[in-house]
Design an enzyme around this catalytic site. Structure first.
Site, mmCIF file in Angstrom:
data_model
loop_
_atom_site.group_PDB
_atom_site.id
_atom_site.type_symbol
_atom_site.label_atom_id
_atom_site.label_comp_id
_atom_site.label_asym_id
_atom_site.label_seq_id
_atom_site.Cartn_x
_atom_site.Cartn_y
_atom_site.Cartn_z
ATOM 1 N N ASP A 174 0.880 -1.185 0.000
ATOM 2 C CA ASP A 174 0.000 0.000 0.000
ATOM 3 C C ASP A 174 0.920 1.239 0.000
ATOM 4 O OD1 ASP A 174 0.833 -0.466 2.661
ATOM 5 O OD2 ASP A 174 -0.913 0.553 3.504
ATOM 6 N N VAL A 207 2.549 -6.296 2.876
ATOM 7 C CA VAL A 207 2.965 -5.210 3.772
ATOM 8 C C VAL A 207 1.945 -4.066 3.839
ATOM 9 C CG1 VAL A 207 5.421 -5.784 3.540
ATOM 10 C CG2 VAL A 207 4.404 -4.113 1.989
#
Ligand code: RIB
Ligand code: CA
Length: 337
Positions: free
Chosen positions: A11, A140
Site C-alpha cells: 500500500d 505489507v
C-alpha cells in the site's frame, strides 16, 4: 543462484517504497508482480506510488503492477468499529502545512505507465494456481487482496511457500493502543490468512521498532549518491518529522517497517529473535479490534504443526548494512541521480 519467487502486496506508502526498492535490487528475489491494496492512501494513489518507485528503479516495464481492493473485506459494514479512531494516524496540518508519514503522492516524477488490466486478486489466483514452484507472498499493507484471493480460490494455498506479513505486534500498537495498522485495517483478511494453515512469518512492530533507522542513517544514505539512497533518506526524514509534528515520534528515529519484512526474506539474520506460536486476531469490534493474539503457552515452540512465527527483535545493524549494500553506489554508476 536460485532466486526465490515472490509477489509483493503493498500500500505504497513511504516504507513500502523502501521495501520495493530493496526487493527489486536484491538478486535473491525474483519479483513476479506487485499487487496493490488500499491502506496508507486510496488504492489509486498507492498504485501510482508503486509505479513511480518502479520508474525510479528503471523497472516499470519489467515488473507488472496490479491494482487491487479499494476497501477492507467487511469492516466498513460495521461502522461503529471505526468510531474509536480520532486521526488517520499518518498526517497532521500545522500552520497551513501538511506533515505526512505517507505523502498522498510520493515525491517522484509521475509514472507514464498504467497498472495491468487484471485485478490484483484475479492475478494472485491465476498466478498461484499455475505456478510450477511455490511462491512466497510478502504482504505489507492491509491484507485484503490476499484474504480475498484465498476466499476466491482456497486451492491457491498449495502453491504458497510462505506468507511474510508486516503487521501485528505483541503487547504494542500504533493505530490503537493494542493494534497495528495493517492488522487493524482488515482484521478479517488477517484472520483468513492466519487460519489458512499456510506457513506465516509475522514481522510486527516489536521487530521493526527494535531496528529503527535515524537521521544519522539518513545522512549516510545521502552520501551514497544513488537516486535510491537519496530517496530513502528523504523518506526516513519525512517520516521522522511527521511523527514528531504529530507528537508520536521522538524526532530522531523511526521504524521502516515494510523494508524490514522484505529484508527478512533476503537475509533471515536480520531477525534476531523469533518465536513459533499459534496466532489469531481479534475481530470483535471492541477495544482490542485488530489485535494480534499470540498464544505463548508452553509447548508451541516445539510443535511443528504450528505454522506461524512471530519476529520479536530485528538487527538494526544488519538491516541498515543490507540497505546500504543493495541501494548504494552501483559500479557502473547507472543509478546516480
Ligand atoms: O504499521 C505499519 C504498517 O502500516 C506499514 O506497512 C505501513 O506502510 C502501514 O501500512
Ligand atoms: Ca505498508
Amino acid at each position: 543462484m536460485k532466486r526465490r519467487k515472490v509477489i509483493l502486496d503493498v500500500d505504497t506508502g513511504s516504507d513500502d517504497a523502501v521495501a520495493i526498492m530493496l526487493a527489486a535490487r536484491s538478486e535473491e528475489l525474483e519479483i513476479l508482480g506487485i499487487t496493490v491494496t488500499w491502506g496508507n492512501r486510496p488504492v489509486e494513489n498507492c498504485t501510482e506510488n508503486t509505479l513511480r518507485v518502479l520508474k525510479l528503479l528503471g523497472k516499470e516495464k519489467e515488473i507488472p503492477v496490479y491494482k487491487g481492493c479499494p476497501q477492507p473485506m467487511v469492516r466498513y459494514l460495521t461502522r461503529q468499529r471505526n468510531a474509536a479512531l480520532k486521526t488517520d494516524g499518518i498526517s497532521i496540518q500545522k500552520d497551513g502545512k501538511e506533515y505526512s508519514v505517507h505523502p498522498a503522492l510520493l515525491n517522484l516524477p509521475p509514472s507514464e505507465m498504467e497498472p495491468q488490466k487484471t485485478h490484483a486478486c484475479a492475478y494472485l489466483v491465476e498466478t498461484l494456481l499455475n505456478a510450477e514452484e511455490k511462491i512466497t507472498l510478502i504482504a505489507v499493507g492491509p491484507y485484503t487482496n490476499v484474504g480475498m484471493a484465498l476466499r476466491m480460490e482456497p486451492g491457491i494455498k498449495e502453491h504458497i511457500e510462505e506468507i511474510v506479513l508486516m503487521g501485528g505486534a505483541v503487547n504494542m500498537g500504533n493505530i490503537t493502543p493494542c493494534a497495528e495498522a495493517n492488522f487493524y485495517h482488515d482484521p478479517e483478511a488477517a484472520k483468513i490468512i492466519l487460519d489458512s494453515g499456510i506457513p506465516c512469518r509475522i514481522v510486527g512492530l516489536n521487530a521493526t521498532h527494535s531496528a529503527e533507522l535515524n537521521l544519522d542513517d539518513a545522512r549516510i544514505l545521502r552520501e551514497q549518491g544513488t537516486a535510491e539512497c537519496q530517496f530513502v533518506a528523504e523518506l526516513i526524514e519525512t517520516r521522522i518529522e511527521a511523527l514528531k509534528q504529530m507528537g508520536t515520534g521522538n524526532g530522531y528515529s523511526d521504524a521502516i517497517h515494510d523494508a524490514l519484512a522484505v529484508a527478512s526474506v533476503i537475509d533471515p539474520a536480520v531477525i534476531e529473535k523469533e518465536v513459533r506460536c499459534r496466532c489469531d486476531v481479534d475481530i470483535n469490534g471492541g477495544a482490542a479490534d485488530g489485535e494480534l493474539i499470540t498464544d505463548k503457552r508452553l509447548g508451541y515452540e516445539a510443535d511443528d504443526r504450528v505454522k506461524t512465527r512471530v519476529a520479536l527483535k530485528g538487527s538494526k545493524e544488519k538491516f541498515f548494512a543490507l540497505l546500504l549494500e543493495r541501494l548504494g553506489e552501483k559500479k557502473n554508476g547507472s543509478h546516480v541521480r
